[in-house]
Design a protein around this motif. Structure first.
Motif, PDB file in Angstrom:
ATOM      1  N   ASP A 185      40.243  45.824  29.989  1.00  0.00           N
ATOM      2  CA  ASP A 185      41.135  44.964  29.190  1.00  0.00           C
ATOM      3  C   ASP A 185      39.845  43.907  28.600  1.00  0.00           C
ATOM      4  OD1 ASP A 185      42.220  42.967  27.481  1.00  0.00           O
ATOM      5  OD2 ASP A 185      43.475  42.613  29.105  1.00  0.00           O
ATOM      6  N   PRO A 186      39.210  44.145  27.475  1.00  0.00           N
ATOM      7  CA  PRO A 186      38.030  43.442  27.112  1.00  0.00           C
ATOM      8  C   PRO A 186      38.392  41.911  26.739  1.00  0.00           C
ATOM      9  CG  PRO A 186      38.318  45.342  25.356  1.00  0.00           C
ATOM     10  CD  PRO A 186      39.608  45.311  26.682  1.00  0.00           C
ATOM     11  N   ARG A 187      39.513  41.654  26.393  1.00  0.00           N
ATOM     12  CA  ARG A 187      39.855  40.088  26.238  1.00  0.00           C
ATOM     13  C   ARG A 187      40.603  39.423  27.602  1.00  0.00           C
ATOM     14  NH1 ARG A 187      37.424  37.877  23.150  1.00  0.00           N
ATOM     15  NH2 ARG A 187      38.980  36.238  23.052  1.00  0.00           N
ATOM     16  N   HIS A 188      40.575  40.213  28.488  1.00  0.00           N
ATOM     17  CA  HIS A 188      41.296  39.708  29.735  1.00  0.00           C
ATOM     18  C   HIS A 188      40.816  38.293  30.266  1.00  0.00           C
ATOM     19  CE1 HIS A 188      43.385  39.634  33.840  1.00  0.00           C
ATOM     20  NE2 HIS A 188      42.118  39.279  34.454  1.00  0.00           N
ATOM     21  N   GLY A 189      41.575  37.356  30.381  1.00  0.00           N
ATOM     22  CA  GLY A 189      41.272  35.982  30.753  1.00  0.00           C
ATOM     23  C   GLY A 189      40.657  35.042  29.496  1.00  0.00           C
ATOM     24  N   LEU A 190      40.497  35.900  28.677  1.00  0.00           N
ATOM     25  CA  LEU A 190      39.668  35.030  27.548  1.00  0.00           C
ATOM     26  C   LEU A 190      40.559  34.540  26.347  1.00  0.00           C
ATOM     27  CD1 LEU A 190      36.544  37.524  26.951  1.00  0.00           C
ATOM     28  CD2 LEU A 190      36.616  35.409  28.197  1.00  0.00           C
ATOM     29  N   ASP A 191      41.803  34.923  26.424  1.00  0.00           N
ATOM     30  CA  ASP A 191      42.940  34.257  25.389  1.00  0.00           C
ATOM     31  C   ASP A 191      44.143  34.512  25.775  1.00  0.00           C
ATOM     32  OD1 ASP A 191      44.033  36.940  24.457  1.00  0.00           O
ATOM     33  OD2 ASP A 191      42.477  37.135  23.331  1.00  0.00           O
ATOM     34  N   PRO A 192      45.218  33.541  25.450  1.00  0.00           N
ATOM     35  CA  PRO A 192      46.609  33.714  25.798  1.00  0.00           C
ATOM     36  C   PRO A 192      47.446  34.898  25.845  1.00  0.00           C
ATOM     37  CG  PRO A 192      46.288  31.776  24.405  1.00  0.00           C
ATOM     38  CD  PRO A 192      45.173  32.846  24.267  1.00  0.00           C
ATOM     39  N   GLN A 193      46.934  35.722  25.108  1.00  0.00           N
ATOM     40  CA  GLN A 193      47.758  37.280  25.110  1.00  0.00           C
ATOM     41  C   GLN A 193      46.962  38.071  26.248  1.00  0.00           C
ATOM     42  OE1 GLN A 193      46.421  35.894  22.202  1.00  0.00           O
ATOM     43  NE2 GLN A 193      48.337  35.173  21.709  1.00  0.00           N
ATOM     44  N   GLU A 248      42.741  26.699  45.484  1.00  0.00           N
ATOM     45  CA  GLU A 248      41.934  28.031  44.985  1.00  0.00           C
ATOM     46  C   GLU A 248      42.947  29.027  44.683  1.00  0.00           C
ATOM     47  OE1 GLU A 248      39.223  31.422  47.526  1.00  0.00           O
ATOM     48  OE2 GLU A 248      38.720  29.501  47.605  1.00  0.00           O
ATOM     49  N   ASP A 249      42.773  29.620  43.653  1.00  0.00           N
ATOM     50  CA  ASP A 249      43.629  30.831  43.226  1.00  0.00           C
ATOM     51  C   ASP A 249      42.630  31.771  42.547  1.00  0.00           C
ATOM     52  OD1 ASP A 249      45.961  29.183  43.354  1.00  0.00           O
ATOM     53  OD2 ASP A 249      45.368  27.927  41.490  1.00  0.00           O
ATOM     54  N   SER A 250      42.951  32.883  42.603  1.00  0.00           N
ATOM     55  CA  SER A 250      42.409  34.228  42.283  1.00  0.00           C
ATOM     56  C   SER A 250      43.251  35.092  41.457  1.00  0.00           C
ATOM     57  CB  SER A 250      41.709  34.905  43.525  1.00  0.00           C
ATOM     58  OG  SER A 250      40.717  34.213  44.086  1.00  0.00           O
ATOM     59  N   CYS A 251      42.575  35.808  40.700  1.00  0.00           N
ATOM     60  CA  CYS A 251      43.262  36.590  39.653  1.00  0.00           C
ATOM     61  C   CYS A 251      43.607  38.024  40.632  1.00  0.00           C
ATOM     62  CB  CYS A 251      42.639  37.017  38.510  1.00  0.00           C
ATOM     63  SG  CYS A 251      43.265  38.233  37.219  1.00  0.00           S
ATOM     64  N   LEU A 252      44.639  38.485  40.466  1.00  0.00           N
ATOM     65  CA  LEU A 252      45.298  39.779  41.148  1.00  0.00           C
ATOM     66  C   LEU A 252      44.411  40.961  40.479  1.00  0.00           C
ATOM     67  CD1 LEU A 252      48.989  39.099  41.840  1.00  0.00           C
ATOM     68  CD2 LEU A 252      47.006  39.208  43.587  1.00  0.00           C
ATOM     69  N   LEU A 253      44.130  40.935  39.299  1.00  0.00           N
ATOM     70  CA  LEU A 253      43.440  42.110  38.691  1.00  0.00           C
ATOM     71  C   LEU A 253      41.948  41.817  38.509  1.00  0.00           C
ATOM     72  CD1 LEU A 253      45.839  41.875  35.626  1.00  0.00           C
ATOM     73  CD2 LEU A 253      45.865  43.557  37.416  1.00  0.00           C
ATOM     74  N   CYS A 254      41.226  40.830  38.030  1.00  0.00           N
ATOM     75  CA  CYS A 254      39.776  41.090  37.766  1.00  0.00           C
ATOM     76  C   CYS A 254      39.079  40.084  39.030  1.00  0.00           C
ATOM     77  CB  CYS A 254      39.488  40.621  36.679  1.00  0.00           C
ATOM     78  SG  CYS A 254      39.522  38.451  36.399  1.00  0.00           S
ATOM     79  N   ARG A 255      39.697  39.341  39.999  1.00  0.00           N
ATOM     80  CA  ARG A 255      39.316  38.794  41.153  1.00  0.00           C
ATOM     81  C   ARG A 255      38.382  37.614  40.647  1.00  0.00           C
ATOM     82  NH1 ARG A 255      39.427  41.660  45.532  1.00  0.00           N
ATOM     83  NH2 ARG A 255      38.975  39.704  46.744  1.00  0.00           N
ATOM     84  N   ALA A 256      38.550  37.096  39.417  1.00  0.00           N
ATOM     85  CA  ALA A 256      37.902  36.057  39.062  1.00  0.00           C
ATOM     86  C   ALA A 256      38.693  34.681  39.994  1.00  0.00           C
ATOM     87  CB  ALA A 256      38.155  35.298  37.469  1.00  0.00           C
TER      88      ALA A 256
END
Length: 189
Positions: A69-77, A32-40
């Motif tokens: 960030d509208p694109r967060h986690g949705l694309d490589p950038q 299990e890993d979580s995103c530090l920013l958005c907590r996904a």
């Protein structure tokens, strides 16, 4: 003779299928890993001999995409910032001895995303919201733990008794944020 061979083959097939379904032949790994920013949360590993990975958004993930960030986690950038947030579980094949590989997780993972979202909704300035998020993931583990504890105390103790603005006025400095009399924030990270 055919009937006996067919019955034996059927019994063997059922036993093999039961062994496979129970994990007797394959084992299992769960991480299990979580995103530090958005907590996904990202769940990955191996189940029935096949690798898997799935990402579950939290209530904070939607807010983060709408407000920061509208694109967060949705694309490589705009990638997630994954960090291990739970023990890795390894179940051996055979009788299934279970092993755990645990690490010290970042303090932000001790804070429920719902509490973090409630705090962020009370802050009106986007720059201050980003500064608060960064302050919870600084390189100083003890400082992060203290900041998380302060937010948990606000949520469970002070939230219903003290207006947010008064509480934030006296606690913003603990997050490296200075609040002036006009309620504008200065960030000292």
């Amino acid at each position: 003779m055919r009937r006996i061979a067919f019955s034996a083959l059927t019994i063997v097939a059922v036993l093999v299928l039961m062994g496979y379904a129970s994990g007797f032949f394959t084992g299992e790994v769960r991480k299990e890993d979580s995103c530090l920013l958005c907590r996904a949360t990202r769940y990955s590993g191996e189940h029935y001999g096949f690798a898997y990975e799935r990402i579950e958004d939290s209530v904070l993930t939607d807010w983060y995409r709408q407000n920061i960030d509208p694109r967060h986690g949705l694309d490589p950038q705009h990638p997630h910032q994954w960090e291990q947030s739970g023990c890795t579980v390894v179940v051996d094949r055979g009788l299934g001895a279970t092993g755990y590989s645990c690490i010290r997780v970042a303090p932000v993972f001790l804070l429920r995303p719902e509490i973090q979202l409630e705090v962020l909704k009370n802050i009106r300035d986007k720059q201050t919201q980003v500064a608060l998020l960064r302050s919870l993931t600084s390189p100083d583990y003890r400082l992060n733990a203290r900041r998380v504890r302060v937010l948990i105390e606000w949520y469970y103790i002070y939230r219903t008794n003290l207006p947010w603005d008064r509480w934030w006025q006296s606690h913003a400095s603990e997050f490296g944020i200075q609040v002036s009399g006009s309620r504008k924030s200065t960030i000292n990270l």
